[in-house]
Write an enzyme that holds these catalytic residues in place. Structure first.
Site, PDB file in Angstrom:
ATOM      1  N   ASP A  90       0.851  -1.185   0.000  1.00  0.00           N
ATOM      2  CA  ASP A  90       0.000   0.000   0.000  1.00  0.00           C
ATOM      3  C   ASP A  90       0.886   1.233   0.000  1.00  0.00           C
ATOM      4  OD1 ASP A  90      -1.788   2.035   0.370  1.00  0.00           O
ATOM      5  OD2 ASP A  90      -2.773   1.164   2.126  1.00  0.00           O
ATOM      6  N   ASN A 114       1.722   4.810 -11.119  1.00  0.00           N
ATOM      7  CA  ASN A 114       0.378   4.830 -11.668  1.00  0.00           C
ATOM      8  C   ASN A 114      -0.720   4.813 -10.604  1.00  0.00           C
ATOM      9  OD1 ASN A 114      -1.863   4.137 -13.738  1.00  0.00           O
ATOM     10  ND2 ASN A 114      -1.856   2.360 -12.362  1.00  0.00           N
ATOM     11  N   SER A 170      -0.228  11.479 -14.364  1.00  0.00           N
ATOM     12  CA  SER A 170      -0.926  12.666 -13.887  1.00  0.00           C
ATOM     13  C   SER A 170      -2.350  12.633 -14.430  1.00  0.00           C
ATOM     14  CB  SER A 170      -0.175  13.926 -14.328  1.00  0.00           C
ATOM     15  OG  SER A 170      -0.829  15.083 -13.839  1.00  0.00           O
ATOM     16  N   SER A 171      -2.899  13.769 -14.788  1.00  0.00           N
ATOM     17  CA  SER A 171      -4.271  13.844 -15.298  1.00  0.00           C
ATOM     18  C   SER A 171      -4.507  15.231 -15.875  1.00  0.00           C
ATOM     19  CB  SER A 171      -5.273  13.584 -14.171  1.00  0.00           C
ATOM     20  OG  SER A 171      -6.584  13.918 -14.585  1.00  0.00           O
ATOM     21  N   TYR A 188      -8.398  16.147  -5.945  1.00  0.00           N
ATOM     22  CA  TYR A 188      -7.764  15.301  -6.956  1.00  0.00           C
ATOM     23  C   TYR A 188      -6.913  16.120  -7.917  1.00  0.00           C
ATOM     24  CZ  TYR A 188      -7.252  11.930 -10.770  1.00  0.00           C
ATOM     25  OH  TYR A 188      -6.738  11.098 -11.744  1.00  0.00           O
ATOM     26  N   LYS A 215      -2.667  15.946  -8.646  1.00  0.00           N
ATOM     27  CA  LYS A 215      -2.020  15.727  -9.938  1.00  0.00           C
ATOM     28  C   LYS A 215      -1.120  16.900 -10.319  1.00  0.00           C
ATOM     29  CE  LYS A 215      -3.514  11.622 -10.577  1.00  0.00           C
ATOM     30  NZ  LYS A 215      -2.565  10.491 -10.493  1.00  0.00           N
ATOM     31  N   VAL A 227     -10.670   7.872 -19.350  1.00  0.00           N
ATOM     32  CA  VAL A 227     -10.146   6.587 -19.814  1.00  0.00           C
ATOM     33  C   VAL A 227     -11.118   5.494 -19.389  1.00  0.00           C
ATOM     34  CG1 VAL A 227      -8.206   4.968 -19.742  1.00  0.00           C
ATOM     35  CG2 VAL A 227      -7.775   7.417 -19.543  1.00  0.00           C
TER      36      VAL A 227
END
Length: 281
Positions: A68, A100, A151-152, A165, A169, A197
């Site tokens: 974890d 990831n 990232s995002s 969130y 990122k 995604v």
């Protein structure tokens, strides 16, 4: 079949499903040995089956390791277990590291809790930091290593409900630039920034969130569906959503471009993996 990563070792966090699994398979197909990291005990059997499949299909060695990374010892435990499995002739080297693993807890500003903040930052920010910290002594010393952080688009789009969130990122992208400098003699360090995604995380989005990103989807060049090419259910869904999400293999393909030897002059960058939803300068 070309196997440019023959004999190398890659570690992928959160690799039991979704983007992580697609990245792991892309690596395996190039001949890379793998650590398949997962968090929950419920993923033990699926991760073992996935590792077995990759090993037999691609003639590589894939080992599932539970750790974890959202805990203070998770990163250290992951690297220590990898050493136990992949040390040969007193030599252990991590050639490719993919950060990831991540979680998202969306909420409007008045509803954000301290627990939401702490949990998300532990997994999405502290986790990669501690993994890279633990991995650093085992990285190559000839600049041949590759670190890719997932990232995002949320780091730069300001999507409603993503105070936490999106912030995590953005932090990942900031760390990417710092590590690119600090680890320059060991590895290139880059990030990729997927948009929507396919997979379980995308399916958990609320109708309100999907409505909020609808305009972005409509203006994303590669999310436009193509009848006769894309699956019928995706074409049908796009009439409401505005377009299709990325397939996990498409994001894995972008990540895959960064671990080639020819990509050695690219570091500290955020690379588009979102079909053009975000076009950074």
């Amino acid at each position: 079949m070309s196997r440019p990563l023959e004999g190398k070792l890659g570690i992928v966090t959160g690799a039991s499903r979704g983007i992580g699994a697609a990245i792991a398979e892309n690596l395996a197909s190039k001949g890379c040995n793998l650590v398949i990291n997962y968090t929950s005990s419920s993923s033990t059997e699926p991760s073992a089956e996935f590792a077995k499949k990759l090993s037999s299909t691609y003639n590589i060695r894939a080992v599932p390791i539970q750790a974890d990374i959202g805990t203070p010892t998770g990163g250290r435990d992951l690297i220590a277990s990898a050493r136990e499995h992949f040390t040969a002739a007193n030599r252990f080297q991590i050639d490719i590291l993919i950060n990831n693993a991540g979680i998202a807890r969306n909420a409007l500003l008045p509803e954000v809790t301290v627990e939401d903040f702490e949990s998300t930052y532990r997994v999405n920010v502290l986790g990669p930091l501690l993994v890279v910290q633990a991995a650093q002594p085992y990285l190559p010393t000839d600049r041949s290593g590759r670190i890719v952080n997932i990232s995002s688009v949320s780091s730069s789009t300001g999507f409603v409900t993503q105070s936490v969130y999106g912030g995590t990122k953005a932090a990942v992208e900031a760390m990417t630039r710092t590590w690119a400098r600090e680890l320059a003699e060991n590895a290139t360090v880059n990030a990729v920034n997927p948009g929507p995604v396919e997979g379980p995380m995308y399916k958990t989005n609320t109708p309100e969130f999907l409505e909020g990103i609808h305009g972005w989807v409509l203006h994303t060049p590669l999310m436009k569906v193509r009848e006769g090419v894309d699956p019928e259910d995706v074409v049908k869904d796009a009439k409401e959503s505005g377009g299709r999400p990325a397939w996990t293999k498409e994001v894995a393909g972008i990540v895959g471009m960064l671990w080639w030897e020819e990509a050695g002059w690219c570091t500290g960058q955020v690379v588009c993996a979102n079909g053009g939803m975000v076009m950074l300068h």
